[in-house]
Design a protein around this motif. Structure first.
Motif, mmCIF file in Angstrom:
data_model
loop_
_atom_site.group_PDB
_atom_site.id
_atom_site.type_symbol
_atom_site.label_atom_id
_atom_site.label_comp_id
_atom_site.label_asym_id
_atom_site.label_seq_id
_atom_site.Cartn_x
_atom_site.Cartn_y
_atom_site.Cartn_z
ATOM 1 N N ILE A 150 0.841 -1.195 0.000
ATOM 2 C CA ILE A 150 0.000 0.000 0.000
ATOM 3 C C ILE A 150 0.878 1.247 0.000
ATOM 4 C CG2 ILE A 150 -1.788 1.270 1.257
ATOM 5 C CD1 ILE A 150 -2.538 -1.478 2.543
ATOM 6 N N PRO A 151 0.822 2.061 -1.064
ATOM 7 C CA PRO A 151 1.623 3.287 -1.079
ATOM 8 C C PRO A 151 0.985 4.381 -0.235
ATOM 9 C CG PRO A 151 0.328 3.142 -3.082
ATOM 10 C CD PRO A 151 0.063 1.865 -2.311
ATOM 11 N N VAL A 152 1.812 5.095 0.503
ATOM 12 C CA VAL A 152 1.379 6.284 1.232
ATOM 13 C C VAL A 152 2.086 7.458 0.566
ATOM 14 C CG1 VAL A 152 1.251 7.441 3.472
ATOM 15 C CG2 VAL A 152 1.084 4.939 3.340
ATOM 16 N N ALA A 153 1.374 8.125 -0.320
ATOM 17 C CA ALA A 153 1.986 9.094 -1.234
ATOM 18 C C ALA A 153 2.547 10.301 -0.496
ATOM 19 C CB ALA A 153 0.945 9.551 -2.256
ATOM 20 N N GLY A 154 3.549 10.903 -1.125
ATOM 21 C CA GLY A 154 4.163 12.074 -0.526
ATOM 22 C C GLY A 154 5.290 12.610 -1.383
ATOM 23 N N PRO A 155 6.280 13.263 -0.789
ATOM 24 C CA PRO A 155 7.331 13.957 -1.540
ATOM 25 C C PRO A 155 8.167 13.026 -2.413
ATOM 26 C CG PRO A 155 7.319 14.646 0.764
ATOM 27 C CD PRO A 155 6.420 13.458 0.666
ATOM 28 N N CYS A 156 8.616 13.597 -3.539
ATOM 29 C CA CYS A 156 9.540 12.902 -4.437
ATOM 30 C C CYS A 156 10.380 13.979 -5.112
ATOM 31 C CB CYS A 156 8.779 12.081 -5.477
ATOM 32 S SG CYS A 156 9.851 11.204 -6.636
ATOM 33 N N ALA A 157 11.694 13.924 -4.934
ATOM 34 C CA ALA A 157 12.568 15.009 -5.387
ATOM 35 C C ALA A 157 12.490 15.221 -6.897
ATOM 36 C CB ALA A 157 14.007 14.721 -4.968
ATOM 37 N N LEU A 158 12.437 14.132 -7.678
ATOM 38 C CA LEU A 158 12.458 14.313 -9.126
ATOM 39 C C LEU A 158 11.196 15.019 -9.619
ATOM 40 C CD1 LEU A 158 10.764 12.153 -11.283
ATOM 41 C CD2 LEU A 158 11.990 10.567 -9.818
ATOM 42 N N ILE A 159 10.038 14.701 -9.039
ATOM 43 C CA ILE A 159 8.787 15.339 -9.442
ATOM 44 C C ILE A 159 8.758 16.793 -8.977
ATOM 45 C CG2 ILE A 159 6.283 15.292 -9.212
ATOM 46 C CD1 ILE A 159 7.452 13.068 -10.965
ATOM 47 N N SER A 160 9.232 17.042 -7.772
ATOM 48 C CA SER A 160 9.289 18.413 -7.279
ATOM 49 C C SER A 160 10.185 19.271 -8.164
ATOM 50 C CB SER A 160 9.800 18.429 -5.835
ATOM 51 O OG SER A 160 8.926 17.751 -4.972
ATOM 52 N N ALA A 161 11.337 18.735 -8.553
ATOM 53 C CA ALA A 161 12.261 19.479 -9.410
ATOM 54 C C ALA A 161 11.647 19.743 -10.780
ATOM 55 C CB ALA A 161 13.567 18.699 -9.554
ATOM 56 N N LEU A 162 11.037 18.724 -11.365
ATOM 57 C CA LEU A 162 10.436 18.883 -12.687
ATOM 58 C C LEU A 162 9.328 19.926 -12.665
ATOM 59 C CD1 LEU A 162 10.175 17.890 -15.638
ATOM 60 C CD2 LEU A 162 8.582 16.142 -14.788
ATOM 61 N N SER A 163 8.525 19.919 -11.628
ATOM 62 C CA SER A 163 7.367 20.817 -11.571
ATOM 63 C C SER A 163 7.768 22.284 -11.503
ATOM 64 C CB SER A 163 6.492 20.463 -10.362
ATOM 65 O OG SER A 163 7.142 20.793 -9.143
ATOM 66 N N ALA A 164 8.961 22.569 -10.987
ATOM 67 C CA ALA A 164 9.381 23.960 -10.815
ATOM 68 C C ALA A 164 10.532 24.365 -11.732
ATOM 69 C CB ALA A 164 9.788 24.195 -9.353
ATOM 70 N N SER A 165 10.970 23.469 -12.607
ATOM 71 C CA SER A 165 12.164 23.720 -13.420
ATOM 72 C C SER A 165 11.926 24.657 -14.592
ATOM 73 C CB SER A 165 12.714 22.393 -13.960
ATOM 74 O OG SER A 165 11.807 21.831 -14.905
ATOM 75 N N GLY A 166 10.697 24.687 -15.097
ATOM 76 C CA GLY A 166 10.427 25.439 -16.315
ATOM 77 C C GLY A 166 10.675 24.636 -17.577
ATOM 78 N N LEU A 167 11.106 23.383 -17.442
ATOM 79 C CA LEU A 167 11.285 22.499 -18.595
ATOM 80 C C LEU A 167 10.007 21.710 -18.839
ATOM 81 C CD1 LEU A 167 14.909 21.170 -17.935
ATOM 82 C CD2 LEU A 167 14.185 23.198 -19.202
ATOM 83 N N ALA A 168 9.861 21.204 -20.048
ATOM 84 C CA ALA A 168 8.641 20.486 -20.431
ATOM 85 C C ALA A 168 8.414 19.285 -19.518
ATOM 86 C CB ALA A 168 8.730 20.032 -21.882
ATOM 87 N N SER A 169 7.178 19.110 -19.083
ATOM 88 C CA SER A 169 6.852 18.030 -18.142
ATOM 89 C C SER A 169 5.922 16.986 -18.744
ATOM 90 C CB SER A 169 6.203 18.615 -16.879
ATOM 91 O OG SER A 169 5.034 19.340 -17.212
ATOM 92 N N ASP A 170 5.568 17.141 -20.036
ATOM 93 C CA ASP A 170 4.634 16.187 -20.643
ATOM 94 C C ASP A 170 5.280 14.832 -20.873
ATOM 95 O OD1 ASP A 170 6.289 17.436 -22.501
ATOM 96 O OD2 ASP A 170 4.879 17.155 -24.154
#
Length: 286
Positions: free
Chosen positions: A109-129
């Motif tokens: 059972i996953p208990v969702a939360g922080p993930c560095a790669l997703i946090s970085a991608l979301s704020a990087s300004g690079l394409a996330s699609d």
């Protein structure tokens, strides 16, 4: 939480306020916490007044721990898996355990939360699609360059984790392979006091980091924009092609020859390298 299960619990990557109420509740209610580093885990548990016992599960003992943890599940116990920071299994141990627990028929059972790669991608300004997560590159220069070369034509944002003592070397290799114009982002110490994001061309990112040695500290996520679709500009001029062929006939290695031709004709070394590989592949197939 009545039945035996393995809970994969994400923990803060920096700011402790990222710890969700659900994650706190799960860590309090399970019978045991399997932690990448029990010393690090105990600091987190102490902050949230969690008394649950823990044992170590890291890359060197994961295989040996599996039977022990499966026996606990068979006895009806509930177990949580945590890494030092972020979501377990993302460049962290735990895959073997999760696979075996699922194979044995117990819920994971996953208990969702922080993930560095997703946090970085979301704020990087690079394409996330579309993105490709590589994790840590090889520590040795030749192997690292070879791996970067294999990724050079990916039509997706590339995401890497890197250690502070290798970030400058990795940037230099990325610049050599991808060229200086491709956009990149350095995300450092995400959600911590000295969080830093810097997005610019690869050459500008390298210059900025070299000029700011105080930034070469902490945890890094390094992102590089996707390779753009091939255009006629990617095909070297006839003069560049001719010089490259002459250098190769003289016995120079392809990488060295591309470097010299790129300096003479102000073209991208990676374009020369890829062009020659394509030409060689085409000759082999004909």
């Amino acid at each position: 939480m009545s039945e035996a299960a393995l809970y994969v619990v994400a923990t803060p990557i920096g700011n402790l306020e990222e710890m969700s109420p659900r994650a706190q509740a799960v860590l309090k209610e399970v019978d045991l916490i399997a932690a990448e580093d029990t010393r690090h885990c105990k600091q987190l548990l102490k902050h949230f007044s969690i008394q649950t016992p823990s044992l170590s599960l890291h890359e060197h003992n994961e295989s040996q721990r599996i039977d022990q943890l499966l026996n606990l599940l068979a006895a009806g116990k509930k177990i949580a898996l945590v890494s030092d920071a972020g979501t377990p299994l993302i460049s962290d141990p735990g895959y073997l355990l999760v696979r075996q627990v699922r194979s044995a028929g117990y819920p994971v059972i996953p208990v969702a939360g922080p993930c560095a790669l997703i946090s970085a991608l979301s704020a990087s300004g690079l394409a996330s699609d579309r993105f490709y997560f590589e994790g840590f590159l090889p520590a040795k220069t030749v192997a690292r360059q070879k791996r970067l070369q294999a990724l050079a034509d990916y039509k997706a944002t590339l995401i890497f984790y890197e250690a502070p003592h290798r970030i400058l070397e990795t940037l230099a290799d990325a610049l050599s392979v991808f060229g200086g114009e491709r956009q990149a982002c350095i995300a450092r110490e995400i959600s911590k006091t000295y969080e830093t994001f810097y997005t610019a061309s690869l050459s500008e990112v390298q210059a900025w980091l070299c000029a700011n040695p105080q930034q070469v500290r902490g945890e890094f996520v390094f992102l590089v924009e996707a390779c753009k679709a091939n255009t006629s500009a990617d095909t070297p001029s006839e003069e560049a092609q001719h010089l490259l062929e002459l250098l190769l006939q003289e016995g120079l290695a392809l990488k060295r020859a591309c470097h010299l031709v790129a300096n003479v004709y102000a073209v991208k070394k990676n374009h020369l390298y890829q062009w020659k590989l394509q030409q060689s592949s085409g000759c082999a197939e004909s």
